[in-house]
Design a protein around this motif. Structure first.
Motif, PDB file in Angstrom:
ATOM      1  N   LEU A  26       0.812  -1.214   0.000  1.00 35.95           N
ATOM      2  CA  LEU A  26       0.000   0.000   0.000  1.00 35.95           C
ATOM      3  C   LEU A  26       0.850   1.270   0.000  1.00 35.95           C
ATOM      4  CD1 LEU A  26      -2.878   1.224   0.295  1.00 35.95           C
ATOM      5  CD2 LEU A  26      -2.559   1.081   2.776  1.00 35.95           C
ATOM      6  N   LEU A  27       2.073   1.174   0.503  1.00 40.26           N
ATOM      7  CA  LEU A  27       2.924   2.351   0.681  1.00 40.26           C
ATOM      8  C   LEU A  27       3.142   3.161  -0.595  1.00 40.26           C
ATOM      9  CD1 LEU A  27       4.612   3.978   2.668  1.00 40.26           C
ATOM     10  CD2 LEU A  27       6.555   2.473   2.156  1.00 40.26           C
ATOM     11  N   PRO A  28       3.493   2.546  -1.744  1.00 44.27           N
ATOM     12  CA  PRO A  28       3.679   3.363  -2.961  1.00 44.27           C
ATOM     13  C   PRO A  28       2.433   4.160  -3.339  1.00 44.27           C
ATOM     14  CG  PRO A  28       4.588   1.160  -3.259  1.00 44.27           C
ATOM     15  CD  PRO A  28       3.816   1.133  -1.978  1.00 44.27           C
ATOM     16  N   SER A  29       1.268   3.525  -3.226  1.00 45.64           N
ATOM     17  CA  SER A  29       0.023   4.227  -3.541  1.00 45.64           C
ATOM     18  C   SER A  29      -0.200   5.389  -2.589  1.00 45.64           C
ATOM     19  CB  SER A  29      -1.162   3.261  -3.473  1.00 45.64           C
ATOM     20  OG  SER A  29      -1.008   2.204  -4.384  1.00 45.64           O
ATOM     21  N   PHE A  30       0.114   5.188  -1.322  1.00 45.84           N
ATOM     22  CA  PHE A  30      -0.051   6.233  -0.324  1.00 45.84           C
ATOM     23  C   PHE A  30       0.878   7.417  -0.611  1.00 45.84           C
ATOM     24  CE2 PHE A  30       0.994   8.048   3.911  1.00 45.84           C
ATOM     25  CZ  PHE A  30      -0.287   8.483   4.253  1.00 45.84           C
ATOM     26  N   ILE A  31       2.120   7.105  -0.982  1.00 47.90           N
ATOM     27  CA  ILE A  31       3.088   8.167  -1.294  1.00 47.90           C
ATOM     28  C   ILE A  31       2.650   8.949  -2.531  1.00 47.90           C
ATOM     29  CG2 ILE A  31       5.459   8.618  -2.036  1.00 47.90           C
ATOM     30  CD1 ILE A  31       6.325   6.245  -0.317  1.00 47.90           C
ATOM     31  N   ILE A  32       2.216   8.219  -3.566  1.00 43.93           N
ATOM     32  CA  ILE A  32       1.732   8.879  -4.785  1.00 43.93           C
ATOM     33  C   ILE A  32       0.524   9.764  -4.472  1.00 43.93           C
ATOM     34  CG2 ILE A  32       0.626   8.467  -7.025  1.00 43.93           C
ATOM     35  CD1 ILE A  32       2.405   5.988  -7.291  1.00 43.93           C
ATOM     36  N   PHE A  33      -0.362   9.260  -3.616  1.00 41.62           N
ATOM     37  CA  PHE A  33      -1.551  10.020  -3.230  1.00 41.62           C
ATOM     38  C   PHE A  33      -1.158  11.332  -2.556  1.00 41.62           C
ATOM     39  CE2 PHE A  33      -4.996  10.948  -0.177  1.00 41.62           C
ATOM     40  CZ  PHE A  33      -6.052  11.050  -1.073  1.00 41.62           C
ATOM     41  N   LEU A  34      -0.188  11.275  -1.662  1.00 37.56           N
ATOM     42  CA  LEU A  34       0.263  12.489  -0.969  1.00 37.56           C
ATOM     43  C   LEU A  34       0.924  13.469  -1.942  1.00 37.56           C
ATOM     44  CD1 LEU A  34       1.781  11.082   2.356  1.00 37.56           C
ATOM     45  CD2 LEU A  34      -0.406  12.239   2.050  1.00 37.56           C
ATOM     46  N   LEU A  35       1.784  12.938  -2.821  1.00 35.60           N
ATOM     47  CA  LEU A  35       2.540  13.803  -3.721  1.00 35.60           C
ATOM     48  C   LEU A  35       1.673  14.487  -4.764  1.00 35.60           C
ATOM     49  CD1 LEU A  35       5.783  11.699  -4.374  1.00 35.60           C
ATOM     50  CD2 LEU A  35       5.537  13.715  -2.935  1.00 35.60           C
ATOM     51  N   PHE A  36       0.686  13.760  -5.289  1.00 35.56           N
ATOM     52  CA  PHE A  36      -0.096  14.305  -6.391  1.00 35.56           C
ATOM     53  C   PHE A  36      -1.455  14.861  -5.967  1.00 35.56           C
ATOM     54  CE2 PHE A  36       2.928  11.517  -8.444  1.00 35.56           C
ATOM     55  CZ  PHE A  36       3.326  12.265  -9.543  1.00 35.56           C
ATOM     56  N   THR A  37      -1.845  14.672  -4.714  1.00 34.84           N
ATOM     57  CA  THR A  37      -3.134  15.176  -4.260  1.00 34.84           C
ATOM     58  C   THR A  37      -2.987  16.276  -3.220  1.00 34.84           C
ATOM     59  OG1 THR A  37      -4.127  13.001  -4.655  1.00 34.84           O
ATOM     60  CG2 THR A  37      -5.377  14.532  -3.306  1.00 34.84           C
TER      61      THR A  37
END
Length: 297
Positions: A26-37
């Motif tokens: 789940l971590l990569p999705s969470f990081i992408i979510f933070l960076l792009f949202t």
């Protein structure tokens, strides 16, 4: 009470440890979510600053609502508001009924091969990026080198310079938007229905078996499969290298393997194939959304 809190905390930590592989996934999705949202929201404060590239966002001085007042008093305010409203209403009028019409038309197609071709060809434009789409519009509508202009010349017509006409922009924008997304939107009635249930009843889209089948004792024991909405059962592969797995099908339903079309009675555990390219998915026999998987089978 303190003892219960300690036990609860230990149980929470133990749960994280036991599922650390899933949290790691789940971590990569969470990081992408933070960076792009969330991270881009930092740039919103430019609206309240006299921004200077040399000083940066944080170094630029605050000006409060000065930029908003300047915009509201400018000659461009009412034209931009009018254009926004006109294009928005135009888009709604065109793009709302078209997916419904397309879905009904597709449902009436009886030739299976043509139906697959029709579905794929109408929803694939959804995956074209905006940059590529703009390039395609120019390629199609250019008055000198555009494909449509060349076809018009063959029949003795001269295509007007649509790309240079301000009055043509709303129609070009709305109809290319419709072409790009109408097929994809027609494939989403199932998710719309599930989102309606979430809104009205709070029913989660992804849920354990026992949520829908509380009388089935075996359903309370299943932890590696889940229901996806009202009609589908998903059984992901959780073991490395596994190419088949056991799946329990809840009682009271006749389930259909969406990939093979094979019918299975509920209340039994079966072994199904699970190749890399396909997740085991089952649908209720009476489901009207089985054709969603026609494109992939």
């Amino acid at each position: 009470m303190r003892k219960n809190k300690v036990q609860h905390k230990q149980g929470f930590i133990q749960g994280i440890k036991s599922s650390r592989a899933l949290y790691l996934l789940l971590l990569p999705s969470f990081i992408i979510f933070l960076l792009f949202t969330y991270y881009p929201m930092y740039g919103v404060i430019i609206a309240f600053k006299d921004f200077s590239p040399a000083q940066g966002i944080l170094g630029s001085p605050w000006v409060g609502f000065k930029n908003f007042i300047q915009y509201f008093n400018s000659y461009q305010f009412w034209p931009t508001i009018r254009n926004t409203i006109v294009i928005s209403l135009y888009t709604i009028v065109i793009t709302f009924p078209l997916p419904v019409f397309l879905a009904l038309m597709c449902n009436q197609i009886r030739a299976r091969r043509f139906k697959k071709f029709f579905q794929v060809s109408t929803y694939l434009p959804h995956f074209i990026s905006t940059v590529v789409m703009c390039g395609m519009i120019i390629l199609f509508l250019s008055p000198s080198t555009g494909i449509i202009a060349k076809l018009a010349e063959l029949f003795g017509f001269t295509l007007p310079n649509l790309m240079g006409s301000a009055s043509a922009f709303p129609s070009i924008y709305v109809w290319t938007e419709a072409w790009q997304h109408v097929g994809w939107d027609s494939m989403r009635p199932y998710m719309r229905e599930q989102m309606r249930l979430v809104h009205e009843k709070g029913t989660p889209v992804m849920r354990p078996y026992f949520y829908d089948y509380p009388e089935d004792k075996k359903a309370w024991e299943v932890e590696d499969s889940y229901l996806f909405g009202t009609d589908f059962l998903v059984a992901p592969v959780l073991e490395a290298g596994a190419r088949e797995r056991e799946v329990y099908l809840p009682k009271g339903e006749v389930w259909i393997d969406v990939w093979t079309g094979e019918e299975r009675n509920g209340g039994e555990t079966i072994t199904v194939s699970a190749p890399l390219e396909k997740i085991p998915v089952f649908a209720k026999k009476e489901s009207e959304y089985l054709e969603i998987f026609d494109n992939f089978s």
